[in-house]
Design an enzyme around this catalytic site. Structure first.
Site, PDB file in Angstrom:
ATOM      1  N   GLY A   3      -8.375   4.174   1.274  1.00 18.45           N
ATOM      2  CA  GLY A   3      -7.494   4.507   2.383  1.00 18.45           C
ATOM      3  C   GLY A   3      -6.606   5.706   2.117  1.00 18.45           C
ATOM      4  N   SER A   4      -6.789   6.394   0.992  1.00  9.72           N
ATOM      5  CA  SER A   4      -5.941   7.538   0.698  1.00  9.72           C
ATOM      6  C   SER A   4      -6.394   8.766   1.477  1.00  9.72           C
ATOM      7  CB  SER A   4      -5.982   7.843  -0.799  1.00  9.72           C
ATOM      8  OG  SER A   4      -7.309   8.107  -1.213  1.00  9.72           O
ATOM      9  N   ASP A   5      -5.445   9.464   2.078  1.00 11.07           N
ATOM     10  CA  ASP A   5      -5.767  10.705   2.763  1.00 11.07           C
ATOM     11  C   ASP A   5      -4.607  11.671   2.594  1.00 11.07           C
ATOM     12  OD1 ASP A   5      -3.867  10.448   4.986  1.00 11.07           O
ATOM     13  OD2 ASP A   5      -5.173   8.858   5.715  1.00 11.07           O
ATOM     14  N   TYR A  57      -2.437  -1.460   2.933  1.00  4.52           N
ATOM     15  CA  TYR A  57      -2.877  -1.902   4.263  1.00  4.52           C
ATOM     16  C   TYR A  57      -2.266  -3.262   4.590  1.00  4.52           C
ATOM     17  CZ  TYR A  57      -6.341   1.772   5.145  1.00  4.52           C
ATOM     18  OH  TYR A  57      -6.963   2.961   5.428  1.00  4.52           O
ATOM     19  N   LYS A 106     -17.991  10.318   7.113  1.00  2.00           N
ATOM     20  CA  LYS A 106     -16.753  11.079   7.341  1.00  2.00           C
ATOM     21  C   LYS A 106     -16.044  11.322   6.024  1.00  2.00           C
ATOM     22  CE  LYS A 106     -13.037   9.380   9.585  1.00  2.00           C
ATOM     23  NZ  LYS A 106     -12.484   8.687  10.762  1.00  2.00           N
ATOM     24  N   LYS A 117     -12.359  12.808   4.263  1.00  3.18           N
ATOM     25  CA  LYS A 117     -10.971  13.214   4.427  1.00  3.18           C
ATOM     26  C   LYS A 117     -10.802  14.631   3.892  1.00  3.18           C
ATOM     27  CE  LYS A 117      -9.587   9.204   5.977  1.00  3.18           C
ATOM     28  NZ  LYS A 117      -8.894   9.027   7.266  1.00  3.18           N
ATOM     29  N   ASP A 135     -11.725  14.761   8.543  1.00  2.00           N
ATOM     30  CA  ASP A 135     -10.506  14.141   9.075  1.00  2.00           C
ATOM     31  C   ASP A 135      -9.299  14.659   8.300  1.00  2.00           C
ATOM     32  OD1 ASP A 135      -8.454  12.491   9.903  1.00  2.00           O
ATOM     33  OD2 ASP A 135      -9.461  10.609   9.416  1.00  2.00           O
ATOM     34  N   ASN A 184      -6.048  14.048   9.140  1.00  2.00           N
ATOM     35  CA  ASN A 184      -4.893  13.153   9.223  1.00  2.00           C
ATOM     36  C   ASN A 184      -3.578  13.881   9.520  1.00  2.00           C
ATOM     37  OD1 ASN A 184      -6.935  11.581   7.296  1.00  2.00           O
ATOM     38  ND2 ASN A 184      -5.664  10.128   8.414  1.00  2.00           N
ATOM     39  N   GLU A 198     -11.123  15.705  12.903  1.00  2.00           N
ATOM     40  CA  GLU A 198     -10.290  14.605  13.417  1.00  2.00           C
ATOM     41  C   GLU A 198      -8.830  14.825  13.027  1.00  2.00           C
ATOM     42  OE1 GLU A 198     -12.013  10.863  12.465  1.00  2.00           O
ATOM     43  OE2 GLU A 198     -10.108   9.794  12.412  1.00  2.00           O
ATOM     44  N   GLU A 245      -6.104   7.795  16.871  1.00  2.00           N
ATOM     45  CA  GLU A 245      -5.574   6.624  16.191  1.00  2.00           C
ATOM     46  C   GLU A 245      -4.048   6.578  16.229  1.00  2.00           C
ATOM     47  OE1 GLU A 245      -7.153   8.057  12.190  1.00  2.00           O
ATOM     48  OE2 GLU A 245      -5.460   6.866  11.536  1.00  2.00           O
ATOM     49  N   ASP A 277      -7.684   3.144  19.525  1.00  2.00           N
ATOM     50  CA  ASP A 277      -7.284   2.247  18.441  1.00  2.00           C
ATOM     51  C   ASP A 277      -6.877   0.925  19.083  1.00  2.00           C
ATOM     52  OD1 ASP A 277      -5.899   2.458  15.354  1.00  2.00           O
ATOM     53  OD2 ASP A 277      -5.061   0.961  16.711  1.00  2.00           O
ATOM     54  N   HIS A 332     -11.309   4.340  16.345  1.00  2.00           N
ATOM     55  CA  HIS A 332     -10.757   4.333  14.991  1.00  2.00           C
ATOM     56  C   HIS A 332     -10.818   2.909  14.447  1.00  2.00           C
ATOM     57  CE1 HIS A 332      -7.081   3.705  12.377  1.00  2.00           C
ATOM     58  NE2 HIS A 332      -7.789   4.561  11.684  1.00  2.00           N
ATOM     59  N   GLY A 345     -10.357   2.280  10.575  1.00  3.73           N
ATOM     60  CA  GLY A 345      -9.938   2.122   9.181  1.00  3.73           C
ATOM     61  C   GLY A 345      -8.612   1.383   9.136  1.00  3.73           C
TER      62      GLY A 345
END
Lengths: 435, 435
Positions: free
Chosen positions: A22-24, A32, A216, A218, A246, A248, A272, A299, A322, A349, A351
């Site tokens: 989940g790191s971006d 999470y 996808k 990041k 993406d 972010n 994205e 999202e 979302d 979305h 994640g």
């Protein structure tokens, strides 16, 4: 008549920051989390919903959900479209709570969690998965779910009704198709920013082997890294698999355009969240400059009013709804109708905690009676945390299977609720509650 | 070096809904409230700030402020521009809390309350009212306060520096002028929607006698009522006093245009919040259709990114910043610079708890070193709840007097904190806590 007798809220957090899942570029260390809501009833099943957050502030989100309790506790269980439309309108319309948004942020997500829990409850009582329950409603009932305030310059109730009536044609065949073949997915699992090149290429190779036709990555941390990772991914997956990227929200408008120019040789399919989700005009400028690369966002798009403008401005090519950011099923129905009106594909979305579980219902409803097509539509798939759910999303050969169990699939297992409760569940006490 | 040793948050509510003060088309029964924050220090004065809400949810707002405590408690008191810029960046940049906005709603207002309390503290320690403290900073220091992320397609740091350098010319004369003559105000007191025609005309007459050259009426409930009230107000105040009208987000785009056509014969000066504060393109369409009536908005505009677009789109003629909606002084400096760049007058929103007290500092800073003009600029004045503040706003002959006491004027009296604490203060226990 069954009644709602209690609204419970639990602060559930998963220590995902330890693994860099989940790191971006904007969210380097998310834990999470879910502000999890249970609508308890005096007879029959309860209803389950959640707001997804990434750690700190999950308690604030929980407090906002609790503030909505007087609107539902002691009231009859909403069982049909009319009651579900009225509940949504009442929650969004609380004039004092509305001040804290309006229709955005913590309070709006709280409305989403409660509305979604009410839909879960209603579809459980009807003995149907949410997407089937919703797809069985008449066009008039569906129109009655939607708050058209602020939409009428783009979509009127009469236009929505016309779209939905047209969508009835072939509905049963499409439902049968969903139940047989599912709905296409793409995977973000290879592309988290914290992963090594080896992990990236291994997971990308695996994704193709697993039947995905799109992955996808990041981007947005470091340009040289992004070029290298994009080149590597393209070499691994070949020319025929789509690669979305993406950012972010990392960039300003000019930076987004420049950065994408460097990635363009490797054929990115969409960019994205290139910039602030609030920046309609910024997305418009980026979309014009980077075409034919598509622009995707959603999202963090706060409500239907911003989606309306993104569509009016030609500022997005892919709409990423979302399940938990906006005010639940009702507002997402509005967003699906807007996307249909403007001819833009919806690729949700997912994640997060429970988002895969929820959005599959919305995309399947969309296919059944709104857009009627899967062309260029894919649902995001991130393969973690699913085993905490009683009705987990299942992806096979690159496609989401249609959910068959009654409800909206947000229910967490009892042992998960016990283990991951923050700050006093055993997972967190063992970690020293170092969130 | 002085340190912040505690962050206290109090839930303070005034039972204003009993009098229909503050009633409008979207907010029929507000209980004006403050999530009030005290930054306690180990030496010297403490710092005071607040988020303004209208009742329910003030506890959620308070919880969000508490979530920011780890960023300030145990840290040195920020005393200069560099430290105040760094603090703002750290609070806005908390990646986990940011998810709950981003940069909007409850969490963003919480950042605003803490940032404003830090500015109160810094200016108290400097022995200056906030507006003088801020106006004494160098252009380079002021640029350093601002987060330019997402702004660079409209305003770069270099452009901002140039604007601020030009603003230094004549600064001392303008400061002297403010201290002598104050800053023009307009009054909303006659126009609340719950007031009778007699109360409206009496208060409008009084406003003119008190020296105001502009008043404001709430509209948007019922067209016939609005036409009658507007006609009445025009008869009372005559042709030379401006009458603004305020729809508080009540309308869709088409309704706004139609409704204003009916009010146009009575010469409304601006239409405020005609539709959703999120609808940049909607405001653009309304502005084009109702000109020369001006379009004003801002009290619910969530952040600098939306203001940027409203300005880029020519969607507003009057920018109504709010001291507590966005992330405090730092983001409001960004907004003032954007307004200067686009040549749009700033007329702050001030109906609420403490907003008159706070925004006067921002308008005076604007006059001193940013816009350098008062042309078509007025600060809203609503004459209630001021006696709860230790350094209340004072309006004389239709003008705000310049504050002279150190700080940002947000401090409430101790007896107010005791009496109006929700739910256990004596005012609320006497009412049976029926909020």
């Amino acid at each position: 008549m069954a009644a709602i007798v209690g609204l419970d809220v639990l602060d559930i957090r998963f220590p995902t920051s330890r693994e860099l899942d989940g790191s971006d570029a904007m969210n380097p260390d998310p834990d999470y989390s879910a502000a999890y809501v249970v609508l308890r009833t005096d007879e029959g099943p309860d209803g389950y919903g959640l707001a997804f957050t990434i750690g700190r502030g999950n308690d604030v989100q929980a407090a906002a959900i609790r503030a909505l309790a007087p609107h539902v506790v002691g009231k009859p269980v909403p069982e049909d479209a009319a009651a579900l439309g009225a509940l949504s309108a009442e929650l969004v319309g609380d004039s004092q709570l509305r001040w804290l948004g309006p229709e955005k942020g913590v309070v709006h997500m709280a409305v989403g969690a409660v509305v979604n829990a009410a839909w879960d409850l209603a579809s459980r009582r009807a003995g149907q998965p949410l997407w089937r329950f919703l797809s069985a409603m008449t066009p008039e009932e569906v129109v009655g779910l939607v708050d058209f305030r602020y939409l009428s310059d783009a979509l009127t109730p009469a236009e929505a009704l016309e779209l939905l009536r047209a969508g009835q044609e072939g509905r049963d065949e499409r439902i049968a198709l969903l139940e047989r073949d599912g709905y296409p997915a793409y995977t973000t699992s290879p592309g988290w920013l914290g992963y090594s090149d080896d992990k990236l290429s291994g997971l990308a190779r695996q994704a193709v082997a697993d039947g995905f036709t799109m992955i996808k990555l990041k981007v947005g941390g470091d340009l040289d890294d992004d070029v290298r990772r994009m080149k590597l991914a393209r070499e691994v997956v070949g020319a025929d698999v789509r690669i979305a990227v993406d950012a972010n929200q990392r960039w300003d408008v000019g930076t987004a355009v420049d950065w994408m120019r460097e990635l363009a040789p490797y054929g990115p399919y969409w960019i994205e969240e290139p910039t602030s989700p609030d920046d309609v005009l910024g997305h418009q400028a980026i979309a014009r400059a980077v075409a034919p690369i598509k622009v995707a966002t959603g999202e963090h798009v706060q409500n239907r009013v911003v989606f309306k403008q993104l569509l009016q401005a030609g500022a997005l090519d892919v709409l990423q709804l979302d399940a938990c950011r906006v005010a639940g099923v009702n507002e997402n129905v509005a967003i699906l109708l807007l996307a249909k009106k403007f001819g833009v594909p919806v690729c949700p979305h997912a994640g997060g905690v429970g988002l895969c579980e929820l959005v599959r219902h919305l995309s399947m409803f969309d296919f059944a009676v709104v857009s009627g097509t899967m062309d260029d539509r894919v649902i995001e798939w991130v393969d973690h945390l699913h085993d905490h759910f009683l009705d987990p999303a299942v992806v096979r050969d690159g496609r989401y299977l249609a959910p068959t169990r009654p409800g909206f699939s947000a229910r967490l297992k009892d042992e998960t609720l016990a283990d991951f409760r923050y700050p006093d569940g055993p997972v967190w006490t063992a970690l020293g509650t170092e969130a």
